[in-house]
Scaffold this active site. Structure first.
Site, PDB file in Angstrom:
ATOM      1  N   ASP A  59       0.801  -1.216   0.024  1.00  0.00           N
ATOM      2  CA  ASP A  59      -0.099  -0.050   0.097  1.00  0.00           C
ATOM      3  C   ASP A  59       0.844   1.146   0.075  1.00  0.00           C
ATOM      4  O   ASP A  59       1.835   1.142   0.716  1.00  0.00           O
ATOM      5  CB  ASP A  59      -1.000   0.083   1.116  1.00  0.00           C
ATOM      6  CG  ASP A  59      -2.053   1.068   0.987  1.00  0.00           C
ATOM      7  OD1 ASP A  59      -3.199   0.556   0.869  1.00  0.00           O
ATOM      8  OD2 ASP A  59      -1.753   2.258   1.119  1.00  0.00           O
TER       9      ASP A  59
ATOM     10  N   ASN B  43     -12.917  -2.963   2.326  1.00  0.00           N
ATOM     11  CA  ASN B  43     -13.963  -1.803   2.726  1.00  0.00           C
ATOM     12  C   ASN B  43     -14.707  -1.964   1.314  1.00  0.00           C
ATOM     13  O   ASN B  43     -14.382  -2.149   0.304  1.00  0.00           O
ATOM     14  CB  ASN B  43     -13.046  -0.600   2.498  1.00  0.00           C
ATOM     15  CG  ASN B  43     -12.238  -0.630   3.787  1.00  0.00           C
ATOM     16  OD1 ASN B  43     -12.446  -0.740   4.940  1.00  0.00           O
ATOM     17  ND2 ASN B  43     -11.014   0.146   3.578  1.00  0.00           N
TER      18      ASN B  43
ATOM     19  N   GLU C 230     -12.158   3.617  -1.177  1.00  0.00           N
ATOM     20  CA  GLU C 230     -11.904   4.876  -1.996  1.00  0.00           C
ATOM     21  C   GLU C 230     -11.427   4.361  -3.403  1.00  0.00           C
ATOM     22  O   GLU C 230     -11.804   5.357  -4.236  1.00  0.00           O
ATOM     23  CB  GLU C 230     -10.799   5.604  -1.345  1.00  0.00           C
ATOM     24  CG  GLU C 230     -11.089   6.114  -0.054  1.00  0.00           C
ATOM     25  CD  GLU C 230      -9.981   6.861   0.654  1.00  0.00           C
ATOM     26  OE1 GLU C 230      -8.945   6.514   0.345  1.00  0.00           O
ATOM     27  OE2 GLU C 230     -10.166   7.383   1.813  1.00  0.00           O
TER      28      GLU C 230
ATOM     29  N   HIS D  94     -10.091  -4.818  -3.843  1.00  0.00           N
ATOM     30  CA  HIS D  94      -8.902  -5.079  -3.325  1.00  0.00           C
ATOM     31  C   HIS D  94      -8.829  -5.506  -1.606  1.00  0.00           C
ATOM     32  O   HIS D  94      -9.969  -5.070  -0.940  1.00  0.00           O
ATOM     33  CB  HIS D  94      -7.901  -3.940  -3.112  1.00  0.00           C
ATOM     34  CG  HIS D  94      -8.473  -2.778  -2.790  1.00  0.00           C
ATOM     35  ND1 HIS D  94      -9.598  -1.793  -3.372  1.00  0.00           N
ATOM     36  CD2 HIS D  94      -8.194  -1.845  -1.677  1.00  0.00           C
ATOM     37  CE1 HIS D  94      -9.869  -0.884  -2.754  1.00  0.00           C
ATOM     38  NE2 HIS D  94      -9.329  -0.915  -1.686  1.00  0.00           N
ATOM     39  N   MET D  95      -8.222  -6.525  -1.264  1.00  0.00           N
ATOM     40  CA  MET D  95      -8.154  -6.921   0.285  1.00  0.00           C
ATOM     41  C   MET D  95      -6.888  -6.209   0.561  1.00  0.00           C
ATOM     42  O   MET D  95      -5.453  -6.406   0.156  1.00  0.00           O
ATOM     43  CB  MET D  95      -8.157  -8.602   0.058  1.00  0.00           C
ATOM     44  CG  MET D  95      -8.288  -8.861   1.431  1.00  0.00           C
ATOM     45  SD  MET D  95      -8.529 -10.745   1.462  1.00  0.00           S
ATOM     46  CE  MET D  95      -7.062 -11.279   0.506  1.00  0.00           C
ATOM     47  N   HIS D  96      -7.136  -5.776   1.941  1.00  0.00           N
ATOM     48  CA  HIS D  96      -6.022  -5.370   2.760  1.00  0.00           C
ATOM     49  C   HIS D  96      -5.545  -6.349   3.576  1.00  0.00           C
ATOM     50  O   HIS D  96      -6.090  -7.147   4.406  1.00  0.00           O
ATOM     51  CB  HIS D  96      -6.236  -3.997   3.476  1.00  0.00           C
ATOM     52  CG  HIS D  96      -6.978  -3.086   2.764  1.00  0.00           C
ATOM     53  ND1 HIS D  96      -6.275  -1.634   2.588  1.00  0.00           N
ATOM     54  CD2 HIS D  96      -8.073  -2.743   2.246  1.00  0.00           C
ATOM     55  CE1 HIS D  96      -6.901  -1.130   2.153  1.00  0.00           C
ATOM     56  NE2 HIS D  96      -7.902  -1.631   1.746  1.00  0.00           N
TER      57      HIS D  96
HETATM   58  P1  AMP Z   1      -9.857   1.573   0.014  1.00  0.00           P
HETATM   59  O1  AMP Z   1     -10.034   2.819   1.037  1.00  0.00           O
HETATM   60  O2  AMP Z   1     -10.151   0.149   0.839  1.00  0.00           O
HETATM   61  O3  AMP Z   1     -10.318   1.870  -1.398  1.00  0.00           O
HETATM   62  O4  AMP Z   1      -8.163   1.335  -0.157  1.00  0.00           O
HETATM   63  C1  AMP Z   1      -7.467   2.156  -1.011  1.00  0.00           C
HETATM   64  C2  AMP Z   1      -6.198   1.816  -0.796  1.00  0.00           C
HETATM   65  O5  AMP Z   1      -5.533   2.103  -1.971  1.00  0.00           O
HETATM   66  C3  AMP Z   1      -5.618   2.878   0.308  1.00  0.00           C
HETATM   67  O6  AMP Z   1      -5.085   2.411   1.409  1.00  0.00           O
HETATM   68  C4  AMP Z   1      -4.519   3.767  -0.405  1.00  0.00           C
HETATM   69  O7  AMP Z   1      -3.465   4.008   0.389  1.00  0.00           O
HETATM   70  C5  AMP Z   1      -4.062   2.789  -1.690  1.00  0.00           C
HETATM   71  N1  AMP Z   1      -3.445   3.154  -2.758  1.00  0.00           N
HETATM   72  C6  AMP Z   1      -3.920   4.267  -3.464  1.00  0.00           C
HETATM   73  N2  AMP Z   1      -3.346   4.386  -4.590  1.00  0.00           N
HETATM   74  C7  AMP Z   1      -2.147   3.320  -4.410  1.00  0.00           C
HETATM   75  C8  AMP Z   1      -1.277   3.290  -5.442  1.00  0.00           C
HETATM   76  N3  AMP Z   1      -0.978   3.783  -6.524  1.00  0.00           N
HETATM   77  N4  AMP Z   1      -0.375   1.940  -4.997  1.00  0.00           N
HETATM   78  C9  AMP Z   1      -0.500   1.391  -3.849  1.00  0.00           C
HETATM   79  N5  AMP Z   1      -1.927   1.613  -3.105  1.00  0.00           N
HETATM   80  C10 AMP Z   1      -2.365   2.736  -3.491  1.00  0.00           C
END
Ligand code: AMP
Length: 104
Positions: free
Chosen positions: A30, A85, A93, A98-100
């Site tokens: 991330d 999320n 966002e 995607h899975m964290h």
């Molecule tokens: P979410 O809130 O679940 O949609 O998480 C989106 C995640 O993507 C956030 O934790 C961001 O920090 C991450 N993110 C955004 N742009 C990038 C990128 N170019 N490379 C890696 N992670 C990213």
């Protein structure tokens, strides 16, 4: 999908070292980590969110869980969280599933 960050990383249009890559998904760190280990496991297929999964996508999600498990095992993580999320009100966002994988 045009203007999707995760499609662009998948296609190499945005450079981001891949920690894992196969025909179904890939994994990257991330960009703004919220834990010591913060990896995103991302399907190659553009799916808007878990709420918009279609028939058959559950196999893909299971595969992503297995890849997260393998990445955690490689790093000898003693415990971790796997988080989706879902939709804006769930904190999503980027609208490509995607899975964290999070661990301190
Ligand atoms: P979410 O809130 O679940 O949609 O998480 C989106 C995640 O993507 C956030 O934790 C961001 O920090 C991450 N993110 C955004 N742009 C990038 C990128 N170019 N490379 C890696 N992670 C990213």
């Amino acid at each position: 999908m045009e203007d999707c960050v995760f499609c662009k990383i998948r296609d190499g249009e945005i450079p981001s070292p891949k920690l894992h890559e196969d025909e179904h998904c890939y994994a990257v760190n991330d960009i703004n980590p919220k834990a010591k280990t913060h990896i995103l496991i991302i399907p190659n297929k553009h799916i808007h969110s878990i709420a918009k999964m279609e028939k058959g996508d559950e196999t893909l999600i299971g595969h992503m869980v297995k890849i997260a498990r393998d990445l955690a095992a490689e790093r000898e993580l003693r415990g971790y969280k796997l988080v989706f999320n879902v939709e804006k009100h769930g904190g999503q966002e980027i609208f490509h599933i995607h899975m964290h994988l999070l661990s301190d």
